[in-house]
Design a protein around this motif. Structure first.
Motif, PDB file in Angstrom:
ATOM      1  N   SER A 115     -36.588 -26.118 -28.068  1.00 43.21           N
ATOM      2  CA  SER A 115     -35.346 -25.467 -28.196  1.00 43.21           C
ATOM      3  C   SER A 115     -35.270 -24.032 -27.770  1.00 43.21           C
ATOM      4  O   SER A 115     -34.346 -23.221 -28.180  1.00 43.21           O
ATOM      5  N   ARG A 116     -36.516 -23.537 -27.538  1.00 38.86           N
ATOM      6  CA  ARG A 116     -36.772 -22.054 -27.369  1.00 38.86           C
ATOM      7  C   ARG A 116     -35.564 -21.365 -26.410  1.00 38.86           C
ATOM      8  O   ARG A 116     -34.773 -20.415 -26.915  1.00 38.86           O
ATOM      9  N   ARG A 117     -35.272 -22.125 -25.449  1.00 43.43           N
ATOM     10  CA  ARG A 117     -34.228 -21.456 -24.599  1.00 43.43           C
ATOM     11  C   ARG A 117     -32.884 -21.466 -25.137  1.00 43.43           C
ATOM     12  O   ARG A 117     -32.115 -20.548 -25.038  1.00 43.43           O
TER      13      ARG A 117
ATOM     14  N   TYR B 294     -31.460 -23.486 -36.497  1.00 50.51           N
ATOM     15  CA  TYR B 294     -30.711 -23.956 -35.124  1.00 50.51           C
ATOM     16  C   TYR B 294     -30.843 -25.334 -35.215  1.00 50.51           C
ATOM     17  O   TYR B 294     -31.506 -26.337 -35.304  1.00 50.51           O
TER      18      TYR B 294
ATOM     19  N   VAL C  28     -32.146 -21.677 -28.286  1.00 51.19           N
ATOM     20  CA  VAL C  28     -32.099 -20.541 -29.350  1.00 51.19           C
ATOM     21  C   VAL C  28     -31.773 -19.383 -28.644  1.00 51.19           C
ATOM     22  O   VAL C  28     -31.023 -18.654 -29.302  1.00 51.19           O
ATOM     23  N   ALA C  29     -32.646 -18.752 -27.835  1.00 49.31           N
ATOM     24  CA  ALA C  29     -32.509 -17.367 -27.184  1.00 49.31           C
ATOM     25  C   ALA C  29     -30.901 -17.321 -26.514  1.00 49.31           C
ATOM     26  O   ALA C  29     -30.149 -16.387 -26.605  1.00 49.31           O
TER      27      ALA C  29
ATOM     28  N   SER D 121     -37.590 -23.433 -34.848  1.00 48.44           N
ATOM     29  CA  SER D 121     -39.084 -23.296 -34.315  1.00 48.44           C
ATOM     30  C   SER D 121     -39.482 -24.131 -33.308  1.00 48.44           C
ATOM     31  O   SER D 121     -40.813 -24.239 -33.112  1.00 48.44           O
ATOM     32  N   SER D 122     -38.707 -24.879 -33.015  1.00 50.35           N
ATOM     33  CA  SER D 122     -39.135 -26.060 -31.989  1.00 50.35           C
ATOM     34  C   SER D 122     -39.201 -25.448 -30.596  1.00 50.35           C
ATOM     35  O   SER D 122     -38.535 -24.773 -30.029  1.00 50.35           O
ATOM     36  N   PRO D 123     -40.421 -25.611 -29.905  1.00 45.96           N
ATOM     37  CA  PRO D 123     -40.710 -25.020 -28.643  1.00 45.96           C
ATOM     38  C   PRO D 123     -39.671 -25.757 -27.400  1.00 45.96           C
ATOM     39  O   PRO D 123     -39.187 -24.909 -26.700  1.00 45.96           O
TER      40      PRO D 123
END
Length: 247
Positions: free
Chosen positions: A35-37, A16, A39-40, A31-33
């Motif tokens: 960027s989680r939203r 990502y 990425v989803a 894998s960055s916290p």
């Protein structure tokens, strides 16, 4: 999937990138916290799009490009054997580049160097269909028929492909094994019904046994069903056939 400011790449090791902050795509933030939203969100977009290969017709590709894409894992007809762990294209770049180098050597007539390059690739990636198919071609050009047949049969045992069945049929035609040639051509046609090479090989088989009208019909059929791949070879054979029967 790509939006105006980000890109998600789905692969065995997904990636990502925040394109606004990182246009060169050097900082993988999958894998960055933080960027989680995002990425989803992009994963949902990708799921909505689905698999584009099911709906978009594949473009016509030249042979080296098809083999290189197969080596990367983008095409179903080549690459590592089924059942192996899914290949990540990032890990296959060296194999794809090596195949392109081998094809360039073949096209330049440097067959021994091409063979050496392919054998080195085979040691890196065993039972790799892209490499086996290319080995079969270079062995044929070196007139090492038994070696060519061996690697092409190994390819077919992993998973059949129309181009490889066609090569095996051509070997059988050259050696006068007509029934085996017909069986291989039937196999190639089942795998790819509009493969012009199959019609050309059927014409060659008919020509060798004196059935000239049948040969002509097969060559013309190749021109009709597969002009991109078969036009040159079919037209050349038709011209040669007309010269042999001209008064």
């Amino acid at each position: 999937v790509r939006s105006a400011d980000a890109k998600l790449i789905r692969a065995p090791r997904s990636e990502y990138y925040d394109l606004a902050a990182d246009p060169g795509e050097r900082d993988d933030r999958f894998s960055s916290p933080a960027s989680r939203r995002e990425v989803a969100r992009h994963a949902r977009l990708l799921a909505e799009v689905g698999d584009p290969s099911r709906s978009i017709p594949a473009p016509a590709l030249d042979e080296p490009t098809r083999d290189a894409l197969g080596a990367l894992g983008y095409l179903g007809g080549a690459g590592p054997a089924p059942g192996a762990a899914p290949a990540d294209p990032k890990d296959r770049i060296g194999i794809a580049n090596g195949l392109q180098e081998a094809h360039a050597l073949m096209q330049g007539g440097r067959l021994d160097e091409a063979l050496s390059r392919l054998l080195a690739l085979e040691r890196q990636s065993t039972r790799d269909r892209s490499i086996l198919q290319s080995l079969g071609k270079v062995y044929l050009r070196l007139n090492r028929i038994r070696d060519a047949e061996r690697v092409l049969l190994e390819f077919t045992a992993i998973r059949p492909k129309s181009d490889v069945s066609l090569l095996l049929a051509q070997i059988a035609i050259l050696e006068g094994r007509s029934e085996e040639a017909r069986r291989r051509l039937d196999e190639a046609e089942r795998l790819e019904p509009r493969h012009g090479g199959v019609a050309i090989a059927r014409g060659d088989l008919a020509h060798r046994t004196g059935r000239l009208d049948e040969a002509r019909a097969h060559y013309r059929h190749a021109l009709e069903v597969d002009p991109y791949r078969a036009a040159g070879a079919a037209a050349a054979r038709l011209a040669a056939l007309e010269r042999t029967i001209a008064p």
